[in-house]
Design a protein around this motif. Sequence first.
Motif, PDB file in Angstrom:
ATOM      1  N   ILE A   1      37.105  31.830  35.626  1.00 24.63           N
ATOM      2  CA  ILE A   1      37.426  32.280  34.265  1.00 24.63           C
ATOM      3  C   ILE A   1      38.649  31.515  33.763  1.00 24.63           C
ATOM      4  O   ILE A   1      39.695  31.497  34.420  1.00 24.63           O
TER       5      ILE A   1
ATOM      6  N   ARG B   1      32.237  51.650  36.421  1.00 20.55           N
ATOM      7  CA  ARG B   1      33.291  50.683  36.148  1.00 20.55           C
ATOM      8  C   ARG B   1      34.257  51.264  35.123  1.00 20.55           C
ATOM      9  O   ARG B   1      33.827  51.842  34.128  1.00 20.55           O
TER      10      ARG B   1
ATOM     11  N   ARG C   1      29.817  32.827  28.706  1.00 26.52           N
ATOM     12  CA  ARG C   1      29.338  31.856  29.698  1.00 26.52           C
ATOM     13  C   ARG C   1      27.858  31.547  29.487  1.00 26.52           C
ATOM     14  O   ARG C   1      27.090  32.413  29.060  1.00 26.52           O
TER      15      ARG C   1
ATOM     16  N   THR D   1      40.104  38.610  22.832  1.00 29.60           N
ATOM     17  CA  THR D   1      39.271  37.511  23.333  1.00 29.60           C
ATOM     18  C   THR D   1      38.017  38.078  23.991  1.00 29.60           C
ATOM     19  O   THR D   1      38.006  39.218  24.453  1.00 29.60           O
TER      20      THR D   1
ATOM     21  N   GLY E   1      40.684  42.387  35.143  1.00 29.74           N
ATOM     22  CA  GLY E   1      39.852  41.476  35.909  1.00 29.74           C
ATOM     23  C   GLY E   1      40.571  40.831  37.070  1.00 29.74           C
ATOM     24  O   GLY E   1      40.061  39.903  37.682  1.00 29.74           O
TER      25      GLY E   1
ATOM     26  N   PRO F   1      28.105  42.203  33.891  1.00 34.19           N
ATOM     27  CA  PRO F   1      29.033  42.126  35.017  1.00 34.19           C
ATOM     28  C   PRO F   1      28.214  41.879  36.281  1.00 34.19           C
ATOM     29  O   PRO F   1      26.982  41.921  36.248  1.00 34.19           O
ATOM     30  N   SER F   2      28.874  41.621  37.395  1.00 36.44           N
ATOM     31  CA  SER F   2      28.142  41.518  38.652  1.00 36.44           C
ATOM     32  C   SER F   2      27.436  42.849  38.919  1.00 36.44           C
ATOM     33  O   SER F   2      27.963  43.914  38.612  1.00 36.44           O
TER      34      SER F   2
ATOM     35  N   ARG G   1      40.582  33.731  36.874  1.00 37.54           N
ATOM     36  CA  ARG G   1      39.914  34.090  38.127  1.00 37.54           C
ATOM     37  C   ARG G   1      39.413  32.805  38.772  1.00 37.54           C
ATOM     38  O   ARG G   1      38.742  32.013  38.129  1.00 37.54           O
TER      39      ARG G   1
ATOM     40  N   HIS H   1      26.729  36.525  28.033  1.00 38.43           N
ATOM     41  CA  HIS H   1      25.951  35.368  28.472  1.00 38.43           C
ATOM     42  C   HIS H   1      25.093  34.842  27.327  1.00 38.43           C
ATOM     43  O   HIS H   1      24.365  35.613  26.692  1.00 38.43           O
TER      44      HIS H   1
ATOM     45  N   GLU I   1      31.567  34.306  42.012  1.00 37.01           N
ATOM     46  CA  GLU I   1      31.535  34.448  40.560  1.00 37.01           C
ATOM     47  C   GLU I   1      32.092  33.212  39.850  1.00 37.01           C
ATOM     48  O   GLU I   1      32.784  32.380  40.452  1.00 37.01           O
ATOM     49  N   SER I   2      31.865  33.176  38.544  1.00 32.60           N
ATOM     50  CA  SER I   2      32.338  32.063  37.730  1.00 32.60           C
ATOM     51  C   SER I   2      33.864  31.996  37.725  1.00 32.60           C
ATOM     52  O   SER I   2      34.557  32.998  37.884  1.00 32.60           O
TER      53      SER I   2
ATOM     54  N   ASP J   1      38.086  47.288  32.106  1.00 30.06           N
ATOM     55  CA  ASP J   1      37.670  46.012  32.712  1.00 30.06           C
ATOM     56  C   ASP J   1      36.563  45.383  31.865  1.00 30.06           C
ATOM     57  O   ASP J   1      35.419  45.821  31.899  1.00 30.06           O
TER      58      ASP J   1
ATOM     59  N   THR K   1      25.696  32.111  40.162  1.00 29.15           N
ATOM     60  CA  THR K   1      26.885  32.628  40.864  1.00 29.15           C
ATOM     61  C   THR K   1      26.526  33.880  41.661  1.00 29.15           C
ATOM     62  O   THR K   1      26.487  33.859  42.885  1.00 29.15           O
TER      63      THR K   1
HETATM   64  O1  TXA Z   1      29.777  34.706  37.648  1.00 28.64           O
HETATM   65  C1  TXA Z   1      30.051  35.627  36.898  1.00 28.64           C
HETATM   66  O2  TXA Z   1      30.976  35.565  36.080  1.00 28.64           O
HETATM   67  C2  TXA Z   1      29.188  36.888  36.994  1.00 28.64           C
HETATM   68  C3  TXA Z   1      27.787  36.570  36.503  1.00 28.64           C
HETATM   69  C4  TXA Z   1      26.903  37.780  36.443  1.00 28.64           C
HETATM   70  O3  TXA Z   1      27.858  35.935  35.262  1.00 28.64           O
HETATM   71  N1  TXA Z   1      29.769  37.949  36.247  1.00 28.64           N
HETATM   72  C5  TXA Z   1      30.896  38.597  36.654  1.00 28.64           C
HETATM   73  O4  TXA Z   1      31.246  39.677  35.861  1.00 28.64           O
HETATM   74  O5  TXA Z   1      31.520  38.293  37.641  1.00 28.64           O
HETATM   75  P1  TXA Z   1      32.296  40.788  36.301  1.00 28.64           P
HETATM   76  O6  TXA Z   1      32.255  41.768  35.190  1.00 28.64           O
HETATM   77  O7  TXA Z   1      32.023  41.264  37.651  1.00 28.64           O
HETATM   78  O8  TXA Z   1      33.650  40.045  36.228  1.00 28.64           O
HETATM   79  C6  TXA Z   1      34.110  39.604  34.978  1.00 28.64           C
HETATM   80  C7  TXA Z   1      35.602  39.504  34.991  1.00 28.64           C
HETATM   81  C8  TXA Z   1      36.237  40.856  35.034  1.00 28.64           C
HETATM   82  O9  TXA Z   1      37.132  40.908  36.114  1.00 28.64           O
HETATM   83  C9  TXA Z   1      36.948  40.977  33.697  1.00 28.64           C
HETATM   84  O10 TXA Z   1      38.142  41.672  33.772  1.00 28.64           O
HETATM   85  C10 TXA Z   1      37.146  39.520  33.297  1.00 28.64           C
HETATM   86  O11 TXA Z   1      35.985  38.893  33.769  1.00 28.64           O
HETATM   87  N2  TXA Z   1      37.162  39.398  31.838  1.00 28.64           N
HETATM   88  C11 TXA Z   1      36.121  39.502  30.987  1.00 28.64           C
HETATM   89  N3  TXA Z   1      36.523  39.362  29.717  1.00 28.64           N
HETATM   90  C12 TXA Z   1      37.848  39.159  29.761  1.00 28.64           C
HETATM   91  C13 TXA Z   1      38.858  38.960  28.769  1.00 28.64           C
HETATM   92  N4  TXA Z   1      38.567  38.946  27.463  1.00 28.64           N
HETATM   93  N5  TXA Z   1      40.132  38.788  29.196  1.00 28.64           N
HETATM   94  C14 TXA Z   1      40.455  38.784  30.518  1.00 28.64           C
HETATM   95  N6  TXA Z   1      39.541  38.986  31.490  1.00 28.64           N
HETATM   96  C15 TXA Z   1      38.263  39.164  31.121  1.00 28.64           C
END
Ligand code: TXA
Length: 327
Positions: A176, A51, A114, A110, A222, A135-136, A188, A60, A173-174, A55, A28
């Motif tokens: 969610i 950050r 991934r 939660t 997020g 995170p990214s 997401r 992984h 990104e992935s 958030d 991603t």
């Molecule tokens: O593709 C991806 O998901 C990339 C690659 C590196 O794996 N990672 C990524 O991480 O995009 P980040 O931190 O940029 O975005 C993760 C999002 C955040 O917006 C966060 O709020 C949401 O995932 N998130 C993580 N855990 C959560 C939870 N328990 N409940 C709600 N949202 C969550």
Amino acid sequence: METIIGTDPEQAARLLKQGELVAIPTETVYGLAGNALDAGAVARIFSAKKRPFFDPLIVHLPDAAVVGQYVAEWPEAARRLAEAFWPGPLTLLLPRKPIIPDLITSGLDTVGIRVPAHPLTLSLLRALPFPLAAPSANPFGYISPTTAEHVKTSLNGEIPYVLDGGACQVGVESTIVGFQQGQAVIYRKGGLSPEAIAEVLGLPDASAIPLMTSSSKPAAPGMLIRHYAPRTPVMVGPDLATMAAMYGGVTASLGILAFHTPLPNIPLSRQFVLSPGASLTEAAQNLFTALRFLDNLGATLILAEWVPDHGLGLAINDRLSRAAEQP
Ligand code: TXA
Ligand code: MG
């Protein structure tokens, strides 16, 4: 400390075992990784990215088989999705076990899990005795990185090593997915389309999966309205030519983000075409490189056009609308 770009997973593993942060390739975007079970390493991820602690981070794993070590239970729908799409651009929100540090989940019950689809990172994850929080690998709120050079541009000196796995194949990104009473909810939009999710869950179509809505003060994190944003203001609309006629006056210097066809009356050096063949897959791969290119033009305004709103186009339009929000 100069950040080194290299292709040695053993070097990455050594640093991560010492509690350091390493940027890792995924299909991603690049991630800024640290030992997910070490609260000190996790805290350094937040500070390197600037950050906010509200958030939460994604954890992984090398394989769905180890999910049970970190997650209390998974609904049937989550299992089906994991089986169908891992390794791949899907993050599942599942009830966490206490072994996951509070910092990772921002105190939520939660945790985002991934299994990424990149051979270098999968072999790294298999070699480590702990999962990776990542995170990214961009400063908070800025455009996500899809090459090792993107990472170095914004995090040089903050981390010792970028594991270079080439340009990301998906480019956004992935997706969610969380669960309410066992039913899937999209938190997401991302690299896995809602249509594909609906099919695996036996739902009639993508509209049967509810979507968490955005906010500037997210109740569930997020989903910040402004995100993935260049420093240059962005406007997005259905028709580039009309927008360029309205905003391209004598004082404005424009950058143009076109889906498949550039504008005839603007120099090509100020335009980025996401996919000349109108492929949404190719457009997603190029999206963040395009936004970085246009942000570096010194334009006063970036004009972008919506892409078709289905499949990967949903995630592309989502990123464009967040990039276009006023700070
Ligand atoms: O593709 C991806 O998901 C990339 C690659 C590196 O794996 N990672 C990524 O991480 O995009 P980040 O931190 O940029 O975005 C993760 C999002 C955040 O917006 C966060 O709020 C949401 O995932 N998130 C993580 N855990 C959560 C939870 N328990 N409940 C709600 N949202 C969550
Ligand atoms: Mg991010």
